[in-house]
Motif scaffolding. Structure first.
Motif, PDB file in Angstrom:
ATOM      1  N   GLY A   1       0.792  -1.219   0.000  1.00 41.39           N
ATOM      2  CA  GLY A   1       0.000   0.000   0.000  1.00 41.39           C
ATOM      3  C   GLY A   1       0.823   1.267   0.000  1.00 41.39           C
ATOM      4  N   ASP A   2       2.069   1.240   0.579  1.00 40.51           N
ATOM      5  CA  ASP A   2       2.844   2.467   0.644  1.00 40.51           C
ATOM      6  C   ASP A   2       3.622   2.752  -0.623  1.00 40.51           C
ATOM      7  OD1 ASP A   2       3.693   0.158   1.855  1.00 40.51           O
ATOM      8  OD2 ASP A   2       5.514   1.020   2.647  1.00 40.51           O
ATOM      9  N   ILE A   3       3.631   1.836  -1.591  1.00 40.53           N
ATOM     10  CA  ILE A   3       4.300   2.110  -2.860  1.00 40.53           C
ATOM     11  C   ILE A   3       3.448   3.118  -3.644  1.00 40.53           C
ATOM     12  CG2 ILE A   3       5.128   1.136  -5.010  1.00 40.53           C
ATOM     13  CD1 ILE A   3       6.738   0.261  -2.633  1.00 40.53           C
ATOM     14  N   GLY A   4       4.081   4.210  -4.049  1.00 41.17           N
ATOM     15  CA  GLY A   4       3.326   5.258  -4.749  1.00 41.17           C
ATOM     16  C   GLY A   4       2.354   5.973  -3.858  1.00 41.17           C
ATOM     17  N   GLY A   5       2.627   5.953  -2.543  1.00 42.74           N
ATOM     18  CA  GLY A   5       1.673   6.500  -1.583  1.00 42.74           C
ATOM     19  C   GLY A   5       1.379   7.966  -1.769  1.00 42.74           C
ATOM     20  N   GLU A   6       2.363   8.747  -2.259  1.00 45.14           N
ATOM     21  CA  GLU A   6       2.127  10.176  -2.436  1.00 45.14           C
ATOM     22  C   GLU A   6       1.061  10.449  -3.489  1.00 45.14           C
ATOM     23  OE1 GLU A   6       6.128  10.497  -5.261  1.00 45.14           O
ATOM     24  OE2 GLU A   6       5.776  11.920  -3.645  1.00 45.14           O
ATOM     25  N   PHE A   7       0.847   9.507  -4.394  1.00 47.74           N
ATOM     26  CA  PHE A   7      -0.189   9.670  -5.411  1.00 47.74           C
ATOM     27  C   PHE A   7      -1.495   8.987  -5.030  1.00 47.74           C
ATOM     28  CE2 PHE A   7       3.829   9.900  -7.774  1.00 47.74           C
ATOM     29  CZ  PHE A   7       3.675  11.106  -8.434  1.00 47.74           C
ATOM     30  N   THR A   8      -1.447   8.054  -4.092  1.00 49.75           N
ATOM     31  CA  THR A   8      -2.633   7.262  -3.754  1.00 49.75           C
ATOM     32  C   THR A   8      -3.187   7.562  -2.373  1.00 49.75           C
ATOM     33  OG1 THR A   8      -1.224   5.474  -2.909  1.00 49.75           O
ATOM     34  CG2 THR A   8      -1.868   5.370  -5.236  1.00 49.75           C
ATOM     35  N   THR A   9      -2.535   8.435  -1.615  1.00 53.37           N
ATOM     36  CA  THR A   9      -2.963   8.725  -0.251  1.00 53.37           C
ATOM     37  C   THR A   9      -4.373   9.322  -0.241  1.00 53.37           C
ATOM     38  OG1 THR A   9      -0.690   9.144   0.423  1.00 53.37           O
ATOM     39  CG2 THR A   9      -2.432   9.994   1.851  1.00 53.37           C
ATOM     40  N   GLN A  10      -5.254   8.668   0.507  1.00 56.16           N
ATOM     41  CA  GLN A  10      -6.631   9.143   0.629  1.00 56.16           C
ATOM     42  C   GLN A  10      -6.723  10.031   1.872  1.00 56.16           C
ATOM     43  OE1 GLN A  10      -9.035   8.377  -1.654  1.00 56.16           O
ATOM     44  NE2 GLN A  10      -7.654   7.063  -2.833  1.00 56.16           N
ATOM     45  N   ARG A  11      -6.739  11.346   1.661  1.00 51.34           N
ATOM     46  CA  ARG A  11      -6.836  12.279   2.774  1.00 51.34           C
ATOM     47  C   ARG A  11      -8.278  12.687   2.997  1.00 51.34           C
ATOM     48  NH1 ARG A  11      -1.844  14.624   0.182  1.00 51.34           N
ATOM     49  NH2 ARG A  11      -3.178  16.066  -0.983  1.00 51.34           N
ATOM     50  N   ALA A  12      -8.559  13.191   4.189  1.00 49.11           N
ATOM     51  CA  ALA A  12      -9.890  13.743   4.469  1.00 49.11           C
ATOM     52  C   ALA A  12     -10.133  14.918   3.523  1.00 49.11           C
ATOM     53  CB  ALA A  12      -9.984  14.192   5.917  1.00 49.11           C
ATOM     54  N   VAL A  13     -11.219  14.856   2.789  1.00 48.27           N
ATOM     55  CA  VAL A  13     -11.457  15.844   1.727  1.00 48.27           C
ATOM     56  C   VAL A  13     -11.976  17.149   2.321  1.00 48.27           C
ATOM     57  CG1 VAL A  13     -12.716  16.344  -0.394  1.00 48.27           C
ATOM     58  CG2 VAL A  13     -11.929  14.011   0.060  1.00 48.27           C
ATOM     59  N   GLN A  14     -11.137  18.168   2.247  1.00 51.05           N
ATOM     60  CA  GLN A  14     -11.522  19.515   2.665  1.00 51.05           C
ATOM     61  C   GLN A  14     -11.328  20.517   1.524  1.00 51.05           C
ATOM     62  OE1 GLN A  14     -13.054  20.528   5.372  1.00 51.05           O
ATOM     63  NE2 GLN A  14     -13.095  18.435   6.220  1.00 51.05           N
ATOM     64  N   ASN A  15     -10.229  20.350   0.799  1.00 51.22           N
ATOM     65  CA  ASN A  15      -9.918  21.258  -0.313  1.00 51.22           C
ATOM     66  C   ASN A  15      -9.990  20.478  -1.626  1.00 51.22           C
ATOM     67  OD1 ASN A  15      -9.184  23.564   1.395  1.00 51.22           O
ATOM     68  ND2 ASN A  15      -7.416  22.307   1.970  1.00 51.22           N
ATOM     69  N   VAL A  16     -10.863  20.943  -2.520  1.00 49.61           N
ATOM     70  CA  VAL A  16     -11.108  20.254  -3.786  1.00 49.61           C
ATOM     71  C   VAL A  16     -10.767  21.189  -4.940  1.00 49.61           C
ATOM     72  CG1 VAL A  16     -12.810  19.081  -5.223  1.00 49.61           C
ATOM     73  CG2 VAL A  16     -12.943  18.885  -2.736  1.00 49.61           C
ATOM     74  N   LEU A  17     -10.052  20.655  -5.924  1.00 51.60           N
ATOM     75  CA  LEU A  17      -9.753  21.399  -7.151  1.00 51.60           C
ATOM     76  C   LEU A  17     -10.495  20.742  -8.306  1.00 51.60           C
ATOM     77  CD1 LEU A  17      -8.062  23.637  -8.578  1.00 51.60           C
ATOM     78  CD2 LEU A  17      -6.346  21.865  -9.034  1.00 51.60           C
ATOM     79  N   ILE A  18     -11.311  21.531  -9.003  1.00 52.77           N
ATOM     80  CA  ILE A  18     -12.037  21.040 -10.174  1.00 52.77           C
ATOM     81  C   ILE A  18     -11.392  21.636 -11.421  1.00 52.77           C
ATOM     82  CG2 ILE A  18     -14.242  20.989 -11.399  1.00 52.77           C
ATOM     83  CD1 ILE A  18     -15.652  21.127  -8.737  1.00 52.77           C
TER      84      ILE A  18
END
Length: 287
Positions: free
Chosen positions: A62-79
């Protein structure tokens, strides 16, 4: 006769408009062929690259490529809203703006939503009600992978820096000249592989290490994904404009025919009145 002159002027005006819309239709049809060929040729590569990455991800920790796959609590969204620089394309741009606003007010209600716009029309409409962190109108002047890669690197770095917890791309997917499908796809973090993909994962032989391969593939896949979205939107734009101009030409033709009929009826009525006046004058002289 003033009425006849007014109708003649309207016929001339409608005929001029019809010539413009017909010319725009032919231009869009020529551009559509090239854009359609480009997105049709690109889709198999993009889909295969995504499939390969999902199969690789399913076999890694799970930690391989973690910087791209990390699921953070969604507060700031970019559309990332992809529209066009020009109008006269029916509901092409409006549909993207509507979907972007729906995401901001419904799906991400209560979140800090900002926009990255690609295309002048979307930027002009969205910035009236929402914060636009950046806008790029020049990518369509020379649409290639290198120019799109710059945008992909920029928004990817925003995610890696923690400015945004989720990035969504909204665009028109090209189906055919008359049909465009509005898509809202998660760009980052990378969505986990589905159970079907995991079940059908392929046992690859890796050279060099799989970790090195996947960390090389992820940035490339993100650039390819965004490039495909912009290519889809570019083809959809010309399809939508060709269809809109075709309908406009048909409507102008119908209106011109109606005006010609009205003109002929008014002209016939004017001639009849003149004849009646002459006959009436002759009868008056006889009496």
């Amino acid at each position: 006769m003033a009425n006849l002159k007014e109708i003649r002027n309207r016929i001339t005006s409608v005929s001029s408009t019809m010539q413009i819309t017909s010319a725009m239709k032919m231009v869009s049809a020529a551009k559509l062929k090239k854009a359609q060929d480009a997105i049709t040729a690109m889709r198999p590569y993009s889909e295969k690259l995504t499939e390969l990455l999902q199969n690789l991800s399913a076999s890694l920790d799970g930690d391989i490529g973690g910087e791209f796959t990390t699921q953070r609590a969604v507060q700031n969204v970019l559309i990332v809203a992809i529209t066009s620089n020009r109008g006269l394309s029916g509901a092409f741009n409006t549909n993207i703006v509507k979907e972007s606003r729906r995401l901001a007010t419904n799906e991400y209600a209560g979140k800090n939503v900002t926009f990255y716009t690609v295309g002048k029309k979307g930027n002009d409409l969205i910035r009236k009600n929402y914060q636009v962190v950046a806008n790029n109108n020049d990518v369509f002047d020379k649409l290639n992978f290198e120019n799109v890669s710059t945008i992909a690197d920029e928004i990817t770095q925003m995610f890696l820096d923690g400015k945004y917890d989720k990035i969504v791309v909204v665009y028109n997917q090209f189906k055919n000249a008359a049909t465009q499908i509005v898509r809202a796809e998660q760009f980052l973090p990378l969505a986990p592989a589905s159970s079907d993909t995991t079940a059908n994962s392929v046992d690859y032989i890796f050279e060099p290490k799989k970790e090195d391969i996947i960390m090389t593939l992820i940035p490339k896949m993100l650039k390819t994904q965004l490039y495909k979205a912009i290519r889809d939107s570019f083809a959809s734009e010309h399809g939508a404009r060709m269809t809109a101009m075709h309908k406009a030409t048909d409507n102008a033709t119908e209106l011109r025919d109606q005006l010609k009929l009205t003109y002929n009826k008014a002209r016939q009525a004017a001639i009849t009145n003149e004849i009646l006046e002459i006959v009436g004058g002759a009868e008056a002289l006889k009496s």
